[in-house]
Design a protein around this motif. Structure first.
Motif, mmCIF file in Angstrom:
data_model
loop_
_atom_site.group_PDB
_atom_site.id
_atom_site.type_symbol
_atom_site.label_atom_id
_atom_site.label_comp_id
_atom_site.label_asym_id
_atom_site.label_seq_id
_atom_site.Cartn_x
_atom_site.Cartn_y
_atom_site.Cartn_z
ATOM 1 N N ALA A 137 31.186 56.917 35.465
ATOM 2 C CA ALA A 137 31.157 56.938 36.932
ATOM 3 C C ALA A 137 31.197 55.519 37.493
ATOM 4 C CB ALA A 137 29.900 57.663 37.417
ATOM 5 N N THR A 138 30.478 54.603 36.854
ATOM 6 C CA THR A 138 30.492 53.203 37.292
ATOM 7 C C THR A 138 31.884 52.612 37.175
ATOM 8 O OG1 THR A 138 28.192 52.928 36.578
ATOM 9 C CG2 THR A 138 29.478 50.917 36.911
ATOM 10 N N GLU A 139 32.602 52.950 36.088
ATOM 11 C CA GLU A 139 33.949 52.410 35.903
ATOM 12 C C GLU A 139 34.893 52.871 37.009
ATOM 13 O OE1 GLU A 139 37.382 51.775 32.489
ATOM 14 O OE2 GLU A 139 35.391 52.479 31.944
ATOM 15 N N CYS A 140 34.744 54.115 37.464
ATOM 16 C CA CYS A 140 35.579 54.620 38.560
ATOM 17 C C CYS A 140 35.431 53.725 39.789
ATOM 18 C CB CYS A 140 35.198 56.054 38.909
ATOM 19 S SG CYS A 140 35.662 57.270 37.671
ATOM 20 N N TYR A 141 34.174 53.433 40.143
ATOM 21 C CA TYR A 141 33.923 52.595 41.326
ATOM 22 C C TYR A 141 34.337 51.150 41.091
ATOM 23 C CZ TYR A 141 31.501 56.143 44.056
ATOM 24 O OH TYR A 141 31.219 57.261 44.801
ATOM 25 N N LEU A 142 34.100 50.649 39.885
ATOM 26 C CA LEU A 142 34.437 49.262 39.583
ATOM 27 C C LEU A 142 35.947 49.032 39.640
ATOM 28 C CD1 LEU A 142 32.981 46.638 38.921
ATOM 29 C CD2 LEU A 142 33.184 47.201 36.500
ATOM 30 N N LEU A 143 36.725 49.986 39.128
ATOM 31 C CA LEU A 143 38.181 49.886 39.205
ATOM 32 C C LEU A 143 38.652 49.926 40.654
ATOM 33 C CD1 LEU A 143 39.251 52.193 36.223
ATOM 34 C CD2 LEU A 143 39.436 49.700 36.334
ATOM 35 N N ALA A 144 37.946 50.701 41.485
ATOM 36 C CA ALA A 144 38.283 50.752 42.918
ATOM 37 C C ALA A 144 38.006 49.409 43.583
ATOM 38 C CB ALA A 144 37.481 51.857 43.601
ATOM 39 N N MET A 145 36.878 48.775 43.241
ATOM 40 C CA MET A 145 36.549 47.461 43.818
ATOM 41 C C MET A 145 37.575 46.404 43.382
ATOM 42 S SD MET A 145 34.080 48.522 45.494
ATOM 43 C CE MET A 145 32.755 49.730 45.526
ATOM 44 N N MET A 146 38.040 46.516 42.154
ATOM 45 C CA MET A 146 39.045 45.577 41.662
ATOM 46 C C MET A 146 40.381 45.777 42.380
ATOM 47 S SD MET A 146 38.153 45.727 37.574
ATOM 48 C CE MET A 146 39.244 44.386 37.056
ATOM 49 N N SER A 147 40.720 47.023 42.687
ATOM 50 C CA SER A 147 41.964 47.273 43.426
ATOM 51 C C SER A 147 41.854 46.765 44.861
ATOM 52 C CB SER A 147 42.297 48.772 43.420
ATOM 53 O OG SER A 147 41.318 49.507 44.113
ATOM 54 N N TYR A 148 40.658 46.889 45.443
ATOM 55 C CA TYR A 148 40.442 46.352 46.800
ATOM 56 C C TYR A 148 40.566 44.829 46.793
ATOM 57 C CZ TYR A 148 38.041 45.177 51.171
ATOM 58 O OH TYR A 148 37.717 44.659 52.411
ATOM 59 N N ASP A 149 40.040 44.213 45.740
ATOM 60 C CA ASP A 149 40.168 42.760 45.589
ATOM 61 C C ASP A 149 41.635 42.349 45.519
ATOM 62 O OD1 ASP A 149 39.257 39.969 44.683
ATOM 63 O OD2 ASP A 149 40.444 40.643 42.965
ATOM 64 N N ARG A 150 42.452 43.092 44.760
ATOM 65 C CA ARG A 150 43.898 42.793 44.658
ATOM 66 C C ARG A 150 44.602 43.033 45.993
ATOM 67 N NH1 ARG A 150 44.886 39.185 42.299
ATOM 68 N NH2 ARG A 150 42.709 38.882 42.817
ATOM 69 N N TYR A 151 44.151 44.031 46.739
ATOM 70 C CA TYR A 151 44.724 44.291 48.074
ATOM 71 C C TYR A 151 44.503 43.097 48.997
ATOM 72 C CZ TYR A 151 44.238 45.712 52.961
ATOM 73 O OH TYR A 151 44.285 45.744 54.331
ATOM 74 N N LEU A 152 43.277 42.573 49.013
ATOM 75 C CA LEU A 152 42.993 41.415 49.866
ATOM 76 C C LEU A 152 43.770 40.187 49.415
ATOM 77 C CD1 LEU A 152 39.112 41.657 50.432
ATOM 78 C CD2 LEU A 152 40.933 42.289 52.021
ATOM 79 N N ALA A 153 43.886 39.994 48.097
ATOM 80 C CA ALA A 153 44.583 38.818 47.567
ATOM 81 C C ALA A 153 46.069 38.830 47.912
ATOM 82 C CB ALA A 153 44.400 38.744 46.050
ATOM 83 N N ILE A 154 46.689 40.010 47.918
ATOM 84 C CA ILE A 154 48.128 40.103 48.139
ATOM 85 C C ILE A 154 48.472 40.342 49.611
ATOM 86 C CG2 ILE A 154 50.185 41.518 47.632
ATOM 87 C CD1 ILE A 154 48.969 41.972 44.835
ATOM 88 N N CYS A 155 47.706 41.189 50.283
ATOM 89 C CA CYS A 155 48.022 41.566 51.672
ATOM 90 C C CYS A 155 47.383 40.644 52.704
ATOM 91 C CB CYS A 155 47.606 43.009 51.934
ATOM 92 S SG CYS A 155 48.411 44.195 50.844
#
Length: 338
Positions: free
Chosen positions: A134-152
């Motif tokens: 369950a933690t990995e699900c949320y952690l992967l989501a936080m990492m995708s949000y980080d990539r969204y901010l970095a690129i967008c």
């Protein structure tokens, strides 16, 4: 192979006090509580056990070594002290613990042939497995949000993704996994096991364990279903939404070189997400019929065993900064030896 039940006798008058006992246990007569389960896994044939041990031992070794190597590289090299690598360290620590909840016991059973596990040992294994998953699900989501901010939002990235927010997002991931699975495990602990003790799986997953209970499993299955949606739904939607925005922004870039550079910054994470969610959906969405049991077991290997091993390989082989940091360490130690 036949296994004897390890049981403790319970007087019939005690059974009548349990509201959760099935009709079978209300008919009277001495009944017994199961104190250990048999994890059938992949069978108990000696030749097969040897082959599986030879296969899974290198996988476990590579997983631990690879994830600890990534943690060490990020800690040692100052230029890797960025939000993306902060989340990667969290993921590597999680994967190290995640695979260690399942593989050591499985490897031991391959050597000894002992497939038994105590009821509480089984529940503890499920608790930590579910917590880390369950933690990995949320952690992967936080990492995708980080990539969204970095690129967008590259101009505002350093302001938005500051150290405080990184810590909050990481703590949210760990706490979400902890709370979600603590509730499910609470209901699991209320189940009574007094019938068949064989679990047709290689680890203690929630449904195979609940299915052999002789008490009412409605609450635990309902809680698992609801909290499973809560645990995987929002992080999955965050991940999908982040990559939709990323794709939309990247496609608007005129330069092909700039597009490739933008995609390369999130390609590793996208591969990890696809492997993790793809195998989980195949296991928990496809109905578990008799003909699909072995297929379910095979796909379970992907997200419990192979993903923790592949993550450090994917991030190290596809990430220029990680490869450079690794080469520096190798050169440094080579110079010391020479």
């Amino acid at each position: 192979m036949e296994h004897e039940l390890n049981t403790t006798e319970i007087p019939p008058n005690n059974l009548n006090n349990s509201e959760n006992f099935s009709i079978f246990h209300q008919k009277g007569g001495n009944q017994s509580i199961t104190t250990e389960f048999i994890l059938l896994g992949f069978g108990n044939i000696l030749e097969l056990r040897i082959i599986l041990f030879i296969l899974f031992l290198p996988i476990y070794t590579l997983s631990i070594a690879g994830n600890l190597l990534i943690v060490s590289l990020v800690v040692i090299h100052q230029h890797l002290h960025t939000p993306m690598y902060f989340f990667l360290v969290n993921l590597s620590c999680l994967e190290t613990c995640y695979i260690s909840t399942i593989l050591p016991r499985m490897l031991a059973s391959f050597i000894t042939g002992d497939q038994s596990i105590s009821v509480y040992g089984c529940i503890i294994q499920y608790y930590f497995f579910g917590f880390f998953a369950a933690t990995e699900c949320y952690l992967l989501a936080m990492m995708s949000y980080d990539r969204y901010l970095a690129i967008c939002k590259p101009l505002h990235y350093n302001i938005l993704m500051n150290g405080r927010l990184c810590l909050q997002l990481a703590l949210t991931s760990w706490m979400s996994g902890f709370l979600t699975n603590t509730i499910i495990t609470y209901f699991l602990l209320k189940l009574i096991f007094c019938g068949p003790n064989e679990i047709d799986h290689f680890f203690c997953d929630i449904y195979p364990v609940a299915n052999i209970s002789c008490s009412n499993t409605h609450l635990v299955k309902l809680a698992t279903f609801i909290l499973g949606i809560v645990g995987t739904g929002p992080p999955f939607l965050i991940t999908v939404a982040s990559y939709i925005y990323i794709l939309h922004n990247v496609l608007q870039i005129n330069s092909k070189t700039a597009q490739q550079k933008a995609f390369s910054t999130c390609s590793s994470h996208l591969i990890v997400v696809t492997l993790f969610y793809g195998s989980i959906f195949l296991v928990y969405i496809i109905p578990e019929t008799e003909t699909l049991k072995d297929l379910h077991k095979t796909f379970s290997i992907f997200y419990t065993v192979l993903t923790p091993m592949l993550n450090p390989l994917i991030y190290s082989l596809r990430n220029r900064e990680v490869k450079e940091a690794l080469l520096k360490v190798i050169r440094k130690h080579s110079n010391k030896i020479s």
